[in-house]
Design a protein around this motif. Structure first.
Motif, mmCIF file in Angstrom:
data_model
loop_
_atom_site.group_PDB
_atom_site.id
_atom_site.type_symbol
_atom_site.label_atom_id
_atom_site.label_comp_id
_atom_site.label_asym_id
_atom_site.label_seq_id
_atom_site.Cartn_x
_atom_site.Cartn_y
_atom_site.Cartn_z
ATOM 1 N N HIS A 1 44.247 -21.217 -46.864
ATOM 2 C CA HIS A 1 43.630 -20.120 -46.119
ATOM 3 C C HIS A 1 43.861 -20.269 -44.609
ATOM 4 O O HIS A 1 43.991 -19.261 -43.895
ATOM 5 C CB HIS A 1 42.140 -20.041 -46.439
ATOM 6 C CG HIS A 1 41.868 -19.585 -47.835
ATOM 7 N ND1 HIS A 1 40.739 -19.935 -48.540
ATOM 8 C CD2 HIS A 1 42.601 -18.815 -48.681
ATOM 9 C CE1 HIS A 1 40.781 -19.393 -49.747
ATOM 10 N NE2 HIS A 1 41.906 -18.718 -49.853
ATOM 11 N N LEU A 2 43.935 -21.506 -44.133
ATOM 12 C CA LEU A 2 44.277 -21.711 -42.727
ATOM 13 C C LEU A 2 45.712 -21.259 -42.446
ATOM 14 O O LEU A 2 45.995 -20.662 -41.402
ATOM 15 C CB LEU A 2 44.086 -23.176 -42.344
ATOM 16 C CG LEU A 2 42.627 -23.622 -42.188
ATOM 17 C CD1 LEU A 2 42.523 -25.145 -42.169
ATOM 18 C CD2 LEU A 2 42.003 -23.040 -40.918
ATOM 19 N N LEU A 3 46.622 -21.520 -43.367
ATOM 20 C CA LEU A 3 47.995 -21.028 -43.214
ATOM 21 C C LEU A 3 48.032 -19.499 -43.205
ATOM 22 O O LEU A 3 48.740 -18.883 -42.394
ATOM 23 C CB LEU A 3 48.873 -21.560 -44.345
ATOM 24 C CG LEU A 3 49.546 -22.912 -44.130
ATOM 25 C CD1 LEU A 3 50.171 -23.405 -45.424
ATOM 26 C CD2 LEU A 3 50.611 -22.845 -43.035
ATOM 27 N N LEU A 4 47.271 -18.884 -44.105
ATOM 28 C CA LEU A 4 47.182 -17.421 -44.125
ATOM 29 C C LEU A 4 46.670 -16.891 -42.787
ATOM 30 O O LEU A 4 47.182 -15.891 -42.248
ATOM 31 C CB LEU A 4 46.254 -16.973 -45.253
ATOM 32 C CG LEU A 4 46.767 -17.052 -46.691
ATOM 33 C CD1 LEU A 4 45.600 -16.851 -47.659
ATOM 34 C CD2 LEU A 4 47.836 -16.003 -46.955
ATOM 35 N N ALA A 5 45.650 -17.554 -42.257
ATOM 36 C CA ALA A 5 45.063 -17.112 -40.992
ATOM 37 C C ALA A 5 46.064 -17.260 -39.848
ATOM 38 O O ALA A 5 46.181 -16.375 -38.992
ATOM 39 C CB ALA A 5 43.797 -17.921 -40.706
ATOM 40 N N HIS A 6 46.762 -18.371 -39.831
ATOM 41 C CA HIS A 6 47.782 -18.567 -38.793
ATOM 42 C C HIS A 6 48.833 -17.466 -38.850
ATOM 43 O O HIS A 6 49.174 -16.863 -37.815
ATOM 44 C CB HIS A 6 48.454 -19.928 -38.971
ATOM 45 C CG HIS A 6 49.731 -20.069 -38.205
ATOM 46 N ND1 HIS A 6 49.765 -20.352 -36.862
ATOM 47 C CD2 HIS A 6 51.031 -19.924 -38.604
ATOM 48 C CE1 HIS A 6 51.022 -20.387 -36.459
ATOM 49 N NE2 HIS A 6 51.813 -20.127 -37.488
ATOM 50 N N ALA A 7 49.361 -17.210 -40.036
ATOM 51 C CA ALA A 7 50.406 -16.199 -40.177
ATOM 52 C C ALA A 7 49.907 -14.828 -39.737
ATOM 53 O O ALA A 7 50.635 -14.067 -39.080
ATOM 54 C CB ALA A 7 50.904 -16.155 -41.623
ATOM 55 N N PRO B 1 56.137 -24.967 -44.885
ATOM 56 C CA PRO B 1 55.927 -23.517 -44.987
ATOM 57 C C PRO B 1 56.344 -22.758 -43.732
ATOM 58 O O PRO B 1 56.872 -21.647 -43.823
ATOM 59 C CB PRO B 1 54.415 -23.399 -45.224
ATOM 60 C CG PRO B 1 54.019 -24.693 -45.838
ATOM 61 C CD PRO B 1 54.906 -25.716 -45.187
ATOM 62 N N LEU B 2 56.117 -23.346 -42.551
ATOM 63 C CA LEU B 2 56.436 -22.646 -41.310
ATOM 64 C C LEU B 2 57.942 -22.521 -41.095
ATOM 65 O O LEU B 2 58.400 -21.587 -40.435
ATOM 66 C CB LEU B 2 55.814 -23.373 -40.119
ATOM 67 C CG LEU B 2 54.279 -23.371 -40.053
ATOM 68 C CD1 LEU B 2 53.802 -24.261 -38.908
ATOM 69 C CD2 LEU B 2 53.735 -21.970 -39.882
ATOM 70 N N LEU C 1 55.191 -16.504 -43.034
ATOM 71 C CA LEU C 1 55.057 -17.857 -42.496
ATOM 72 C C LEU C 1 56.348 -18.350 -41.860
ATOM 73 O O LEU C 1 56.328 -19.035 -40.828
ATOM 74 C CB LEU C 1 54.633 -18.825 -43.599
ATOM 75 C CG LEU C 1 53.147 -18.883 -43.930
ATOM 76 C CD1 LEU C 1 52.909 -19.683 -45.195
ATOM 77 C CD2 LEU C 1 52.368 -19.496 -42.768
ATOM 78 N N THR C 2 57.471 -18.021 -42.462
ATOM 79 C CA THR C 2 58.745 -18.549 -41.985
ATOM 80 C C THR C 2 59.009 -18.128 -40.540
ATOM 81 O O THR C 2 59.071 -16.943 -40.228
ATOM 82 C CB THR C 2 59.895 -18.074 -42.886
ATOM 83 O OG1 THR C 2 59.629 -18.444 -44.236
ATOM 84 C CG2 THR C 2 61.210 -18.699 -42.433
ATOM 85 N N VAL D 1 65.492 -33.457 -37.137
ATOM 86 C CA VAL D 1 66.417 -33.494 -38.268
ATOM 87 C C VAL D 1 65.940 -32.617 -39.426
ATOM 88 O O VAL D 1 66.743 -31.919 -40.055
ATOM 89 C CB VAL D 1 66.604 -34.958 -38.745
ATOM 90 C CG1 VAL D 1 67.376 -35.009 -40.056
ATOM 91 C CG2 VAL D 1 67.307 -35.779 -37.672
ATOM 92 N N ASN D 2 64.636 -32.625 -39.686
ATOM 93 C CA ASN D 2 64.125 -31.962 -40.895
ATOM 94 C C ASN D 2 63.622 -30.546 -40.672
ATOM 95 O O ASN D 2 63.530 -29.776 -41.634
ATOM 96 C CB ASN D 2 63.002 -32.809 -41.502
ATOM 97 C CG ASN D 2 63.506 -34.131 -42.041
ATOM 98 O OD1 ASN D 2 64.151 -34.181 -43.076
ATOM 99 N ND2 ASN D 2 63.232 -35.210 -41.315
ATOM 100 N N TYR D 3 63.306 -30.181 -39.438
ATOM 101 C CA TYR D 3 62.692 -28.870 -39.201
ATOM 102 C C TYR D 3 63.389 -28.069 -38.103
ATOM 103 O O TYR D 3 62.784 -27.219 -37.468
ATOM 104 C CB TYR D 3 61.203 -29.054 -38.882
ATOM 105 C CG TYR D 3 60.451 -29.715 -40.010
ATOM 106 C CD1 TYR D 3 60.354 -29.095 -41.262
ATOM 107 C CD2 TYR D 3 59.883 -30.975 -39.859
ATOM 108 C CE1 TYR D 3 59.693 -29.711 -42.318
ATOM 109 C CE2 TYR D 3 59.215 -31.586 -40.909
ATOM 110 C CZ TYR D 3 59.135 -30.949 -42.132
ATOM 111 O OH TYR D 3 58.485 -31.562 -43.172
ATOM 112 N N GLY D 4 64.685 -28.334 -37.909
ATOM 113 C CA GLY D 4 65.480 -27.487 -37.045
ATOM 114 C C GLY D 4 65.226 -27.663 -35.561
ATOM 115 O O GLY D 4 65.508 -26.761 -34.774
#
Length: 509
Positions: free
Chosen positions: A234-240, A295-296, A324-325, A389-392
């Protein structure tokens, strides 16, 4: 020219070159990229006080700390009383030479019931603080939500466990954008959402104190096996939702940036020669950092989380994945400690598992909650390499980094805090080398500007560059030597520059 004279001149030239090499190697703030921001930070409940003044209503942290659950039974009712001392504090920031001040908006001060009417006194306070900062040439970097959920929303629908949180949070975020976005150009949607799910819903060591046996203690309700993942989702939903709103409605006119801030310890294998421990460290970094970063960047949870948590991990819809992306302009990292990861397959084989058992790392949650790591400045370089390296290689702001002093007597005010200066200096050196190695780091904030109410640790830990006497009504400020050291650096002073990050450790308190 006589041979002796030529030899003397040759030796002198070597000495001069060596001295020039030392001078060239000395690190100053000018060696950081143009526009790199140096600051310090706090958060609303930890610093403001005035918890029942001018229309503010309780947050879940008021309920928690007033219930006696912090380490020393203290609370944030007064804290450093920045609500009444903000002008004095901004003057100290200006004298120190800070580029920026990171602080948070107290949801229960701005919208006391969690939704509905805006509190004019709360609005006035934050307008005054922001204006005072700008008058002194200090950038306001604002965190919208830093743990202090209005208690009314917790009582109404269990707070983060309900998708209703997303709409209420988004409305709160819009109030912030609309009210302050003409002057605030750096927004953080959430602070350490990867911590809130664990402390509040797994171990019960943070509000709202939900947990279940045998994973947590002294909780009256909860499910440690599922609720941490639900709250985080739900925190991810709120951020997006907040980022989408800002980008579609406010960003073009206000010309600001929006991001999210994560706790990011760094995990190393307890035994480097053990393949199981090496895998455990990588797994723990995925669970702590990747829980939100994957997810981001990629629109879904890390594969290792999906395989180990299974159906307890909420599913990503296609729409959420798309929203999210790329939903950040920068990533904030709160980095303090290096922790060792030791594989524990027994934990993973438990019939009922929580986050710590899912990671299958021995004593993982205990170590995280109790800070059983070490200050290891070189680990910041490993963390930034991992992000690159892992997240661009996202734009990074180190939003928290500091060293705590443990105090038994709350009246103790130490100003001679050389170890803090030494630790901060070592981290800055590693940060500079990481930038030279390609990391897109754009800012560094010391935690903390002032001594604070340190949440579950109460008043037992002091992180402040500026000391505060928490035992007197005036909340007298004291300038520590670390503040003078930081000020010297910000005003052109030099740091030594080692040839490579040292495998140096410092005690964590």
């Amino acid at each position: 020219m006589a041979l002796g004279l030529r030899l003397c001149l040759f030796l002198f030239s070597l000495l001069l070159a060596a001295l020039q090499g030392d001078v060239a190697a000395a690190l100053t703030r000018r060696d950081f990229p143009d526009g790199f921001v140096f600051g310090a930070g706090t958060s609303s409940y930890q610093v403001e006080g005035a918890v029942a003044e001018d229309g503010r209503k309780p947050s879940i942290w008021d309920t928690f700390s007033q219930g006696g659950y912090s380490a020393d039974k203290s609370n944030g009712d007064v804290a450093a009383d920045q609500y009444h001392h903000y002008k004095e504090d901004v003057k100290l920031m200006h004298e120190m030479g800070l580029d920026a001040y990171r602080f948070s908006i107290a949801w229960p001060r701005l919208i006391p019931d969690g939704r509905g009417d805006v509190n004019p006194k709360g609005l006035e306070y934050y307008n005054n603080l922001i204006d005072e900062l700008i008058r002194h040439g200090i950038q306001p970097h604002v965190t919208i939500y830093h743990f202090d959920l209005p208690q009314s929303l917790q009582d109404e629908y269990d707070g983060l466990l309900s998708p209703r949180f997303v709409d209420d949070y988004t409305m709160f975020a819009e109030t912030c954008f609309k009210s302050f976005g003409d002057r605030v150009k750096h927004w953080v949607t959430l602070n350490e959402p990867n911590v809130e799910g664990l402390g509040g819903f797994d171990t019960g060591t943070m509000p709202p104190r939900r947990c279940s046996y045998p994973f947590g203690a002294n909780c009256t309700a909860g499910d440690s096996t599922r609720e941490p993942y639900i709250a985080a989702h739900h925190l991810l939903l709120a951020h997006a939702a907040a980022v989408s709103l800002y980008r579609s409605k406010y960003q073009e006119a206000q010309r600001g940036q929006v991001g999210i801030t994560l706790l990011a310890a760094w995990y190393e294998p307890a035994t480097a020669a053990s393949p199981d421990d090496v895998a455990a460290a990588a797994r723990m970094n995925d669970f702590e950092i990747g829980w939100f970063m994957h997810p981001l960047v990629y629109g879904d949870y890390p594969p290792v989380m999906k395989s180990r948590v299974g159906a307890r991990l909420p599913a990503m819809t296609m729409d959420l994945s798309k929203n999210l992306t790329g939903s950040f302009d920068f990533i904030g990292l709160n980095h303090y400690l290096m922790l060792n990861a030791r594989h524990d397959e027994h934990a993973f084989n438990l019939k009922h598992r929580d986050y710590a058992a899912d990671t299958a790392i021995a004593d993982a949650m205990k170590d995280i909650q109790e800070g059983h790591g070490k200050y290891a400045p070189w680990a910041l370089g490993s963390l930034l390499d991992h992000m690159r390296v892992n997240y661009g290689n996202p734009p990074i702001i180190i939003h928290e980094n500091g060293r705590a002093d443990f105090v038994k007597d709350p009246s103790t005010i130490r100003t001679d805090d050389y170890p803090r200066s030494e630790v901060l200096q070592d981290y800055l050196e590693v940060l500079h080398m990481s930038i030279r190695n390609g990391s897109d780091a754009r800012g560094y904030f010391v935690w903390s500007f002032l001594d604070l109410f340190e949440l579950a640790n109460g008043n037992t830990l002091r992180f402040g560059l500026i000391g505060v006497d928490m035992t007197v009504k005036e909340r007298t400020r004291y300038v520590r030597n670390s503040a003078r050291w930081y000020s010297s650096f910000l005003n052109g002073g030099e740091l030594r520059q080692p040839a490579a990050p040292k495998k140096q450790y410092y005690d964590s308190a």
